[in-house]
Design a protein around this motif. Structure first.
Motif, PDB file in Angstrom:
ATOM      1  N   MET A   1       0.834  -1.178   0.000  1.00 33.59           N
ATOM      2  CA  MET A   1       0.000   0.000   0.000  1.00 33.59           C
ATOM      3  C   MET A   1       0.881   1.245   0.000  1.00 33.59           C
ATOM      4  SD  MET A   1      -2.936   0.994   2.714  1.00 33.59           S
ATOM      5  CE  MET A   1      -4.462   1.317   1.911  1.00 33.59           C
ATOM      6  N   ALA A   2       0.473   2.244  -0.726  1.00 32.45           N
ATOM      7  CA  ALA A   2       1.239   3.486  -0.827  1.00 32.45           C
ATOM      8  C   ALA A   2       1.182   4.264   0.474  1.00 32.45           C
ATOM      9  CB  ALA A   2       0.694   4.338  -1.965  1.00 32.45           C
ATOM     10  N   GLN A   3       2.276   4.959   0.767  1.00 33.82           N
ATOM     11  CA  GLN A   3       2.341   5.777   1.976  1.00 33.82           C
ATOM     12  C   GLN A   3       1.535   7.056   1.760  1.00 33.82           C
ATOM     13  OE1 GLN A   3       6.300   6.935   3.003  1.00 33.82           O
ATOM     14  NE2 GLN A   3       5.830   6.928   5.182  1.00 33.82           N
ATOM     15  N   GLN A   4       0.750   7.433   2.748  1.00 35.38           N
ATOM     16  CA  GLN A   4      -0.091   8.622   2.655  1.00 35.38           C
ATOM     17  C   GLN A   4       0.750   9.888   2.789  1.00 35.38           C
ATOM     18  OE1 GLN A   4      -3.389   8.757   2.013  1.00 35.38           O
ATOM     19  NE2 GLN A   4      -3.360   6.554   1.735  1.00 35.38           N
ATOM     20  N   PHE A   5       0.420  10.897   1.996  1.00 35.25           N
ATOM     21  CA  PHE A   5       1.097  12.188   2.060  1.00 35.25           C
ATOM     22  C   PHE A   5       0.575  12.965   3.245  1.00 35.25           C
ATOM     23  CE2 PHE A   5       1.194  16.716   0.870  1.00 35.25           C
ATOM     24  CZ  PHE A   5       2.564  16.866   0.796  1.00 35.25           C
ATOM     25  N   ASN A   6       1.463  13.421   4.098  1.00 36.23           N
ATOM     26  CA  ASN A   6       1.085  14.177   5.287  1.00 36.23           C
ATOM     27  C   ASN A   6       1.860  15.496   5.288  1.00 36.23           C
ATOM     28  OD1 ASN A   6       0.293  15.132   7.738  1.00 36.23           O
ATOM     29  ND2 ASN A   6       0.998  13.390   8.920  1.00 36.23           N
ATOM     30  N   PRO A   7       1.236  16.610   4.896  1.00 32.87           N
ATOM     31  CA  PRO A   7       1.957  17.883   4.819  1.00 32.87           C
ATOM     32  C   PRO A   7       2.407  18.419   6.175  1.00 32.87           C
ATOM     33  CG  PRO A   7      -0.376  18.216   4.386  1.00 32.87           C
ATOM     34  CD  PRO A   7      -0.152  16.732   4.488  1.00 32.87           C
ATOM     35  N   GLN A   8       1.892  17.868   7.271  1.00 31.38           N
ATOM     36  CA  GLN A   8       2.290  18.350   8.594  1.00 31.38           C
ATOM     37  C   GLN A   8       3.712  17.929   8.946  1.00 31.38           C
ATOM     38  OE1 GLN A   8      -0.777  16.766  11.068  1.00 31.38           O
ATOM     39  NE2 GLN A   8      -2.255  18.339  10.512  1.00 31.38           N
ATOM     40  N   ASN A   9       4.231  16.882   8.320  1.00 30.24           N
ATOM     41  CA  ASN A   9       5.579  16.409   8.610  1.00 30.24           C
ATOM     42  C   ASN A   9       6.654  17.181   7.845  1.00 30.24           C
ATOM     43  OD1 ASN A   9       4.515  14.486  10.269  1.00 30.24           O
ATOM     44  ND2 ASN A   9       4.626  12.842   8.773  1.00 30.24           N
ATOM     45  N   ILE A  10       6.260  17.976   6.874  1.00 33.50           N
ATOM     46  CA  ILE A  10       7.224  18.682   6.042  1.00 33.50           C
ATOM     47  C   ILE A  10       7.602  20.013   6.686  1.00 33.50           C
ATOM     48  CG2 ILE A  10       7.610  19.747   3.795  1.00 33.50           C
ATOM     49  CD1 ILE A  10       5.807  17.639   2.605  1.00 33.50           C
ATOM     50  N   LYS A  11       8.909  20.230   6.811  1.00 28.50           N
ATOM     51  CA  LYS A  11       9.439  21.481   7.361  1.00 28.50           C
ATOM     52  C   LYS A  11      10.238  22.172   6.263  1.00 28.50           C
ATOM     53  CE  LYS A  11      10.031  19.015  11.658  1.00 28.50           C
ATOM     54  NZ  LYS A  11      11.006  18.338  12.504  1.00 28.50           N
TER      55      LYS A  11
END
Length: 82
Positions: free
Chosen positions: A1-11
């Motif tokens: 399964m593909a990993q979900q994109f989570n914009p909160q982890n991006i700095k």
């Protein structure tokens, strides 16, 4: 399964790129205040007197030394990381 994109982890962080006349790749410097370093290097480039620049950074390059008359260009770069 593909990993979900989570914009909160991006700095984001800002680095200063220093292009040296005799080098093909720029120096990428990570410092506490990139805008201050950028302004300092621009002033050193414009100055007619040659100064020796020595900086300690927080990135992969820990300490850098170069002469102000060897700076070809300076830029700032914002990059994203996790």
């Amino acid at each position: 399964m593909a990993q979900q994109f989570n914009p909160q982890n991006i700095k984001t962080r800002t680095s200063v790129l220093v292009f040296i006349k005799s080098s093909t790749a720029p120096l990428v410097l990570y410092v506490e205040n990139p805008q201050d370093l950028y302004n300092e290097l621009i002033q050193a480039m414009k100055s007619s007197t040659v100064t020796y620049i020595e900086k300690e950074t927080s990135g992969p390059i820990k300490k850098v030394n170069f002469a102000s008359n060897q700076i070809a260009a300076v830029a700032m770069q914002e990059e994203q990381y996790v």
